[in-house]
Design an enzyme around this catalytic site. Structure first.
Site, PDB file in Angstrom:
ATOM      1  N   GLN A  68      -0.330  -4.477  -8.704  1.00 38.56           N
ATOM      2  CA  GLN A  68      -0.328  -5.529  -9.724  1.00 38.56           C
ATOM      3  C   GLN A  68      -0.592  -6.908  -9.096  1.00 38.56           C
ATOM      4  OE1 GLN A  68      -0.023  -4.918 -13.073  1.00 38.56           O
ATOM      5  NE2 GLN A  68      -0.464  -7.081 -13.335  1.00 38.56           N
TER       6      GLN A  68
ATOM      7  N   HIS B 183       0.840  -1.206   0.000  1.00 43.71           N
ATOM      8  CA  HIS B 183       0.000   0.000   0.000  1.00 43.71           C
ATOM      9  C   HIS B 183       0.880   1.262   0.000  1.00 43.71           C
ATOM     10  CE1 HIS B 183      -2.860  -2.821   2.173  1.00 43.71           C
ATOM     11  NE2 HIS B 183      -3.627  -2.370   1.198  1.00 43.71           N
TER      12      HIS B 183
END
Ligand code: PAF
Length: 217
Positions: free
Chosen positions: A149, A37
Site C-alpha cells: 500500500q 517485501h
C-alpha cells in the site's frame, strides 16, 4: 526454493503446479528486500499453495536521470530472505528475457498516471510498471498478486489495468510496514543521509496529524 531465469522454466513450473490444483500467489518486486517485501511474501504464503516472487529491476520504469544503475542489488541476500519467508520460486530474469530485441508494446493507463508520481516522474514510470506487471501476470498467471500500500498510486494503476484488460487475477494491497520512527520501509531509504532520514519522518507525522484532525471532526 527454486531460482528460475527464463519464461519457459516458470511456465513449466506453473503448469506442473496447476495440474495438482495449486493456487498461485505472485509478489512482484525489484529486490533489495526489507520487511515490507517480506510481509507481502508472508501474506502470499498464508493464502497460496505456490508462492512466486519476481526479482527484476525493471529498466522501463526508470527515467533517464533516475537511479537504474545505482538501484540496490544483492540477489544472494534476497534469495536467502525469500527462502526463509517460504517462497517456492524466485523468478530472476535478465532484462533481455523480459524485453527481447524488438519489444514494442507499452501499456498506458490514461488519467490516473498524469498526477502525483506520474506528474513528477513522467508518464514512462507508470507505463513501465503497467507493462512489466502485465507481462508478469501473463508469465506466472497468478490467482492473486500482492502489492504494498506504500505505493498507493501503483496499486490503483495495477487494479485499473486488471479491470480494463479483464485479467483474471485478484490484487491484494498489504499494509505499509514502517521503521520504528514511522518512516515507511523502502529499498530507496538507503539513499537518505542522516539529515534527510530525519526529515523524511515528517511525512508520517503529517499523515498522523491529518488523521487526528479528521477523527476529531
Ligand atoms: O513496486 C515495485 O517494486 C515495482 O514497481 C514492481 C511492481 C515490482 C514493478 O516493477
Amino acid at each position: 526454493m527454486r531460482i528460475l531465469r527464463t519464461i519457459p522454466e516458470v511456465r513449466a513450473a506453473i503448469r506442473e503446479a496447476r495440474v495438482g490444483g495449486a493456487t498461485i500467489g505472485l509478489v512482484p518486486t525489484m529486490g533489495a528486500f526489507h520487511d515490507g517485501h517480506l510481509s507481502l511474501m508472508r501474506a502470499a504464503r498464508a493464502a497460496s499453495d505456490l508462492v512466486v516472487v519476481s526479482l527484476f529491476v525493471n529498466p522501463t520504469q526508470f527515467g533517464a536521470n533516475e537511479d537504474l544503475s545505482a538501484y540496490p542489488r544483492d540477489e544472494a541476500r534476497d534469495a536467502a530472505l525469500a527462502e526463509a519467508a517460504g517462497v517456492d520460486i524466485l523468478f530472476a530474469p535478465a532484462p533481455s528475457e523480459i524485453y527481447p530485441e524488438g519489444f514494442a508494446t507499452n501499456i498506458h493507463v490514461a488519467g490516473l498516471t498524469d498526477v502525483l508520481d506520474g506528474a513528477s516522474r513522467g508518464a514512462h514510470h507508470f507505463d513501465g510498471v503497467a507493462t512489466v506487471v502485465t507481462k508478469l501476470f501473463g508469465i506466472v498467471r497468478p490467482d492473486t498478486a500482492y502489492f504494498g500500500q506504500k505505493d498507493a498510486q501503483q496499486v490503483l494503476v495495477v487494479r485499473r489495468v486488471v479491470r480494463d484488460l479483464d485479467l483474471d487475477v485478484r490484487i491484494v494491497a498489504c499494509p505499509i510496514v514502517r521503521e520504528a520512527d514511522g518512516l515507511a520501509m523502502s529499498s530507496r531509504n538507503v539513499y537518505l543521509d542522516p539529515a534527510a532520514r530525519v526529515q523524511a519522518t515528517a511525512l508520517n507525522r503529517a499523515l498522523d496529524a491529518g488523521a487526528a484532525v479528521f477523527e476529531a471532526g
